[in-house]
Design a protein around this motif. Structure first.
Motif, PDB file in Angstrom:
ATOM      1  N   GLN A 174      -1.902  11.923   2.486  1.00 18.56           N
ATOM      2  CA  GLN A 174      -2.198  10.736   1.678  1.00 18.56           C
ATOM      3  C   GLN A 174      -2.027  10.964   0.175  1.00 18.56           C
ATOM      4  OE1 GLN A 174      -2.376   7.481   1.248  1.00 18.56           O
ATOM      5  NE2 GLN A 174      -4.195   7.019   2.430  1.00 18.56           N
ATOM      6  N   SER A 175      -2.028  12.183  -0.257  1.00 24.57           N
ATOM      7  CA  SER A 175      -2.083  12.454  -1.688  1.00 24.57           C
ATOM      8  C   SER A 175      -0.822  12.087  -2.456  1.00 24.57           C
ATOM      9  CB  SER A 175      -2.391  13.934  -1.913  1.00 24.57           C
ATOM     10  OG  SER A 175      -1.374  14.724  -1.369  1.00 24.57           O
ATOM     11  N   TYR A 176       0.154  11.524  -1.819  1.00 20.55           N
ATOM     12  CA  TYR A 176       1.403  11.192  -2.486  1.00 20.55           C
ATOM     13  C   TYR A 176       1.514   9.706  -2.785  1.00 20.55           C
ATOM     14  CZ  TYR A 176       2.770  15.830  -1.142  1.00 20.55           C
ATOM     15  OH  TYR A 176       2.814  17.180  -0.979  1.00 20.55           O
ATOM     16  N   ASP A 177       0.735   9.234  -3.711  1.00 16.98           N
ATOM     17  CA  ASP A 177       0.909   7.879  -4.237  1.00 16.98           C
ATOM     18  C   ASP A 177       1.038   6.808  -3.162  1.00 16.98           C
ATOM     19  OD1 ASP A 177       0.939   8.980  -6.847  1.00 16.98           O
ATOM     20  OD2 ASP A 177       3.011   9.571  -6.503  1.00 16.98           O
ATOM     21  N   ASN A 209     -10.191   2.903  -2.751  1.00 21.77           N
ATOM     22  CA  ASN A 209      -9.421   3.939  -3.419  1.00 21.77           C
ATOM     23  C   ASN A 209     -10.147   4.308  -4.698  1.00 21.77           C
ATOM     24  OD1 ASN A 209      -7.535   5.505  -4.709  1.00 21.77           O
ATOM     25  ND2 ASN A 209      -5.897   4.009  -4.640  1.00 21.77           N
ATOM     26  N   GLN A 231      -6.397   2.154  -0.168  1.00 25.95           N
ATOM     27  CA  GLN A 231      -5.486   3.017   0.578  1.00 25.95           C
ATOM     28  C   GLN A 231      -5.430   2.552   2.016  1.00 25.95           C
ATOM     29  OE1 GLN A 231      -7.098   6.958  -0.076  1.00 25.95           O
ATOM     30  NE2 GLN A 231      -5.632   7.304  -1.722  1.00 25.95           N
ATOM     31  N   ARG A 281      -3.578  10.719   5.695  1.00 26.52           N
ATOM     32  CA  ARG A 281      -4.772  11.512   5.396  1.00 26.52           C
ATOM     33  C   ARG A 281      -4.358  12.940   5.092  1.00 26.52           C
ATOM     34  NH1 ARG A 281      -5.683  14.852   9.654  1.00 26.52           N
ATOM     35  NH2 ARG A 281      -5.053  14.184  11.719  1.00 26.52           N
ATOM     36  N   ASP A 282      -5.318  13.756   4.676  1.00 29.28           N
ATOM     37  CA  ASP A 282      -5.046  15.166   4.424  1.00 29.28           C
ATOM     38  C   ASP A 282      -4.770  15.894   5.739  1.00 29.28           C
ATOM     39  OD1 ASP A 282      -5.357  14.929   1.696  1.00 29.28           O
ATOM     40  OD2 ASP A 282      -7.486  15.438   1.754  1.00 29.28           O
ATOM     41  N   ASN A 293       0.545  22.225   1.574  1.00 34.76           N
ATOM     42  CA  ASN A 293      -0.491  21.601   2.394  1.00 34.76           C
ATOM     43  C   ASN A 293      -0.695  22.326   3.713  1.00 34.76           C
ATOM     44  OD1 ASN A 293       0.818  18.906   0.904  1.00 34.76           O
ATOM     45  ND2 ASN A 293      -1.407  19.025   0.940  1.00 34.76           N
TER      46      ASN A 293
END
Length: 188
Positions: free
Chosen positions: A80-83, A115, A122, A132-133, A153
């Motif tokens: 998820q951490s990519y915009d 978010n 999100q 998600r992570d 990751n």
């Protein structure tokens, strides 16, 4: 602004003796031409190579690799951490003809989670894709799962993620890895 600066510059040039006006104007034209050429080179040539990540390079390429094989997996986990990567699946996936990504289907079957950035929210899942992570210890035990993230990751040194698990990669134009596709517990 540029217009105000140019107006001021021409008003100053009018006050200078005509003998000196032409050489100063030539120097300014050369200076501005050099700066414009530098901008074109830095932004349109080198910028795409050096700053590809900042231009969100790799999303289109990863969507083009995931959508054709999406139905082969029970679950796909995209970090998820990519915009908010769901937007790239909606944009490029709908162009590839997948009904799940068409605006009407998406809008009727979607709920966002809060978010921390204060954005619209999100999306935690879209069809069989979870955003998600990566939790390697949990995710590696799941059946028919495709994990998509950057190499950092995945705990490559500490676990058994190896080239046997990595089925594909997306590279930046400079050759560095943008995304890694890792397949776990695939049933034949």
């Amino acid at each position: 602004t540029v217009g105000a600066g140019a107006t001021w510059l021409f008003s100053v040039l009018k006050k200078i003796k005509p003998l000196f006006r032409f050489p100063i104007l030539i120097i300014l034209i050369i200076f501005y031409s050099f700066n414009f050429a530098y901008y074109l080179d830095a932004y349109h040539v080198h910028g795409k190579m050096a700053d590809a990540r900042d231009f969100m390079y790799g999303y289109k390429q990863i969507v083009e690799k995931v959508v054709p094989v999406q139905d082969k997996y029970k679950k796909i986990v995209f970090v998820q951490s990519y915009d908010q990567p769901y937007i790239y699946f909606l944009f490029y996936g709908s162009q590839m003809g997948k009904d799940i990504y068409k605006p009407g289907n998406f809008q009727n079957n979607t709920s966002f989670v809060d978010n921390i950035g204060g954005d619209v929210g999100q999306l935690s899942e879209l069809g069989n894709i979870e955003f998600r992570d990566i939790n390697w210890n949990y995710d590696k035990t799941q059946e028919d799962t495709l994990l998509i993230a950057r190499e950092h990751n995945f705990p490559l040194e500490e676990t058994d993620v190896s080239s046997d698990y990595i089925i594909d990669r997306v590279y930046y134009p400079n050759g560095l890895t943008a995304f890694v596709m890792v397949e776990v517990n695939r049933e034949p």
